[in-house]
Design an enzyme around this catalytic site. Structure first.
Site, PDB file in Angstrom:
ATOM      1  N   LYS A   1      10.116  21.619  -8.068  1.00  0.00           N
ATOM      2  CA  LYS A   1      10.341  22.405  -9.297  1.00  0.00           C
ATOM      3  C   LYS A   1      11.764  22.192  -9.806  1.00  0.00           C
ATOM      4  O   LYS A   1      11.972  21.901 -10.986  1.00  0.00           O
ATOM      5  CB  LYS A   1      10.137  23.889  -9.011  1.00  0.00           C
ATOM      6  CG  LYS A   1      10.717  24.830 -10.071  1.00  0.00           C
ATOM      7  CD  LYS A   1      10.506  26.287  -9.784  1.00  0.00           C
ATOM      8  CE  LYS A   1      11.592  26.941  -9.006  1.00  0.00           C
ATOM      9  NZ  LYS A   1      12.764  27.417  -9.740  1.00  0.00           N
ATOM     10  N   ASN A   2      12.737  22.328  -8.898  1.00  0.00           N
ATOM     11  CA  ASN A   2      14.140  22.325  -9.335  1.00  0.00           C
ATOM     12  C   ASN A   2      14.663  20.937  -9.655  1.00  0.00           C
ATOM     13  O   ASN A   2      15.801  20.790 -10.096  1.00  0.00           O
ATOM     14  CB  ASN A   2      15.024  23.019  -8.296  1.00  0.00           C
ATOM     15  CG  ASN A   2      14.759  24.518  -8.286  1.00  0.00           C
ATOM     16  OD1 ASN A   2      14.146  25.054  -9.205  1.00  0.00           O
ATOM     17  ND2 ASN A   2      15.190  25.190  -7.238  1.00  0.00           N
TER      18      ASN A   2
ATOM     19  N   ARG B   1       5.950  30.926 -10.526  1.00  0.00           N
ATOM     20  CA  ARG B   1       7.015  30.102 -11.125  1.00  0.00           C
ATOM     21  C   ARG B   1       7.323  28.914 -10.219  1.00  0.00           C
ATOM     22  O   ARG B   1       7.722  27.854 -10.689  1.00  0.00           O
ATOM     23  CB  ARG B   1       8.302  30.923 -11.269  1.00  0.00           C
ATOM     24  CG  ARG B   1       8.219  32.087 -12.225  1.00  0.00           C
ATOM     25  CD  ARG B   1       9.562  32.703 -12.446  1.00  0.00           C
ATOM     26  NE  ARG B   1      10.544  31.693 -12.853  1.00  0.00           N
ATOM     27  CZ  ARG B   1      11.791  32.003 -13.183  1.00  0.00           C
ATOM     28  NH1 ARG B   1      12.212  33.250 -13.128  1.00  0.00           N
ATOM     29  NH2 ARG B   1      12.635  31.075 -13.551  1.00  0.00           N
TER      30      ARG B   1
ATOM     31  N   CYS C   1      19.791  37.519 -13.430  1.00  0.00           N
ATOM     32  CA  CYS C   1      18.382  37.739 -13.051  1.00  0.00           C
ATOM     33  C   CYS C   1      18.406  38.654 -11.831  1.00  0.00           C
ATOM     34  O   CYS C   1      19.449  39.170 -11.437  1.00  0.00           O
ATOM     35  CB  CYS C   1      17.700  36.411 -12.742  1.00  0.00           C
ATOM     36  SG  CYS C   1      18.319  35.652 -11.234  1.00  0.00           S
TER      37      CYS C   1
ATOM     38  N   ARG D   1      24.564  35.023 -12.215  1.00  0.00           N
ATOM     39  CA  ARG D   1      24.260  33.648 -12.620  1.00  0.00           C
ATOM     40  C   ARG D   1      25.154  33.162 -13.776  1.00  0.00           C
ATOM     41  O   ARG D   1      24.679  32.761 -14.831  1.00  0.00           O
ATOM     42  CB  ARG D   1      22.791  33.503 -13.019  1.00  0.00           C
ATOM     43  CG  ARG D   1      21.760  34.095 -12.108  1.00  0.00           C
ATOM     44  CD  ARG D   1      21.653  33.497 -10.737  1.00  0.00           C
ATOM     45  NE  ARG D   1      21.237  32.128 -10.677  1.00  0.00           N
ATOM     46  CZ  ARG D   1      19.976  31.721 -10.617  1.00  0.00           C
ATOM     47  NH1 ARG D   1      19.023  32.612 -10.683  1.00  0.00           N
ATOM     48  NH2 ARG D   1      19.688  30.439 -10.526  1.00  0.00           N
TER      49      ARG D   1
ATOM     50  N   ASP E   1      17.346  29.398  -0.909  1.00  0.00           N
ATOM     51  CA  ASP E   1      15.960  29.590  -1.362  1.00  0.00           C
ATOM     52  C   ASP E   1      14.990  29.776  -0.206  1.00  0.00           C
ATOM     53  O   ASP E   1      13.845  30.160  -0.428  1.00  0.00           O
ATOM     54  CB  ASP E   1      15.511  28.412  -2.241  1.00  0.00           C
ATOM     55  CG  ASP E   1      16.290  28.377  -3.546  1.00  0.00           C
ATOM     56  OD1 ASP E   1      16.210  27.355  -4.258  1.00  0.00           O
ATOM     57  OD2 ASP E   1      17.005  29.355  -3.845  1.00  0.00           O
TER      58      ASP E   1
END
Ligand code: EPZ
Length: 430
Positions: A34-35, A411, A128, A133, A319
């Site tokens: 994803k990233n 997500r 978030c 962030r 993560d």
């Protein structure tokens, strides 16, 4: 039907119902990262030629980024796991707040927009659930490359002064090895006039994937994956066909699913060196691993507590902090987990405690006393990775758990319950 059940049925949010105490087996197929995919989509703005991104995961974040690119006039078509992109029609340099706010990676487009068109107008991504962030490092780097930046009313307006509309190469030293800032500056510098360097650069594998992608487009980037990256600016970039690397965080999550259910499972494809620090902690806590160049098989033995501190790559990835804590909640003995990257990434502690975990939280340090069994409960994830941690804990807990927070989960994990059920779990989505 008793009242409580009736009420809960009426107000039930989308959730997963997970039968605990389950055993898993077999192989987890890992999707594209994803990233990495998100930032490669931002980098696709840098050329007018067509390009193809292969191995793009099916995720709501990817859908969101696709919507943003389409809103800017980009041609984009998905066929299976490939994205066909053509940015020759790029005309809108202003990204809508409602699309950017929920998808931080879209802010990284500011680098490629400035490089390609010499202007950009992007809302600040804002904070978030896990932290403030900030994007100060991104802005500092773009200013060093000659961009004029104004931040007003929550919007960053950037432009390249001068008739050439071209950024100028510069030497940049980051105050912190920010992944996003490194990526934003990289995308701006590849079309700048002259040479640039980024010191104290982020070293995450996603940076290497971006550099490989940019070089496949004709850029001249060297040193990605190390602390200093050098870029020789070129006049233009061309199209290419590029395959996104496998998702190291998804792979780590499924290895932890094997560990927490005391099951023998494997993950493939995976690049083992993307997970070195995680694999070491899995060995330290009592798992044996069989590793080839694109597969990892885990065999959990007696799991004991180990200590973790999250760090920038190659340290332990933030993560996987929450998913690993779920495992430590069922380990023998004590473990201490410290979150050093984000200021508010311990929301899963309260939910794990509801499942019977024995955790003491002091600021960003959790002291976990492992318990023989967690007990099933209705729980809710507050962000992407804490929701993943709830899924793992529910696989192990005695009874049937209800996990809310699917808008976070979807997500970053493509059909997580399908992959787990294929390995023997009993999960139903409502
Ligand atoms: C990327 O976020 C990932 N997201 C995150 O993954 C990941 O947790 C993070 O890198 C760290 O590995 C994407 O790639 C889309 P950072 P990013 O800038 O780029 C501070 C997930 O779950 N900082 O390296 O935003 C910042 O406050 C997500 O998949 C500054 O102080 O991460 C944070 O504490 C979550 N100033 C730390 O650095 C800045 O200008 C790491 O942020 C920028 C960042």
């Amino acid at each position: 039907m008793p009242n409580a059940a009736l009420i809960s049925q009426k107000i039930a949010k989308p959730h997963l119902e997970i039968e605990g105490d389950c055993a898993l087996s077999g192989e987890f197929s890992i999707s594209g990262a994803k990233n990495s995919a998100l930032v490669l989509m931002a980098a696709s703005l840098l050329t007018e030629e067509s390009l193809v991104l292969q191995n793009v995961p099916q995720l709501t974040d990817i859908d969101g980024m696709s919507e943003i690119l389409l809103a800017m006039g980009i041609g984009l078509r998905r066929s299976n796991d490939a994205l066909h992109i053509n940015a020759s029609g790029l005309k809108h340099v202003e990204l809508p707040y409602e699309l950017v706010h929920g998808l931080r990676a879209s802010f990284f487009c500011i680098g490629s927009l400035l490089a390609r068109l010499g202007q950009a107008k992007i809302p600040l991504p804002g904070g978030c659930e896990i932290g403030a962030r900030p994007v100060s490092e991104h802005i500092k780097g773009l200013k060093a490359l000659g961009a004029y930046i104004n931040v007003e009313h929550g919007v960053v307006t950037a432009s390249v002064p001068g008739i050439t509309n071209r950024l100028k190469g510069a030497d940049i030293v980051l105050d912190c090895p920010s992944v996003g800032a490194t990526e934003t500056i990289l995308m701006a510098a590849v079309l700048a006039e002259g040479r640039s360097s980024i010191e104290n650069a982020a070293q995450e594998p996603e940076i290497q994937d971006l550099a490989k992608f940019l070089n496949a487009m004709g850029a001249k980037v060297s040193g990605a994956g190390g602390p200093k990256i050098t870029i020789e600016g070129v006049k233009e970039l061309h199209g290419c066909n590029y395959t996104v690397m496998p998702d190291r965080i998804e792979a780590g999550t499924f290895l932890l699913a094997g560990a927490i259910t005391r099951s023998v499972v494997s993950v493939t494809p995976v690049i083992p060196e993307h997970l070195s620090s995680v694999l070491q902690k899995l060995r330290d806590c009592g798992c044996s691993l069989e590793i080839t160049d694109n597969e990892i098989k885990i065999t959990p033995k007696e799991i004991k507590g180990v200590d973790i501190t999250t760090q920038p790559f190659p340290g332990f990835p933030t993560d996987l902090q929450a998913p690993f804590m779920a495992l430590m909640a069922t380990a023998k003995g004590t473990s201490v987990i410290t979150e050093k990257i984000y200021e508010n990434r311990m929301q899963h502690v309260a939910e794990l405690q509801r499942m019977g975990a024995s955790i003491r939280l002091q600021g960003n340090t959790a002291v976990i006393e492992g318990v023989p069994n967690l007990s099933a409960a209705p729980v809710c994830g507050g962000d992407l990775r804490s929701t993943a941690a709830m899924v793992l804990a529910s696989l192990s807990a005695k009874g049937v758990s209800k996990v809310e927070g699917l808008k976070h989960l979807d997500r970053g994990y493509s059909a997580i319950e399908k992959k787990l059920n294929k390995a023997g779990a009993h999960i139903t989505r409502y």
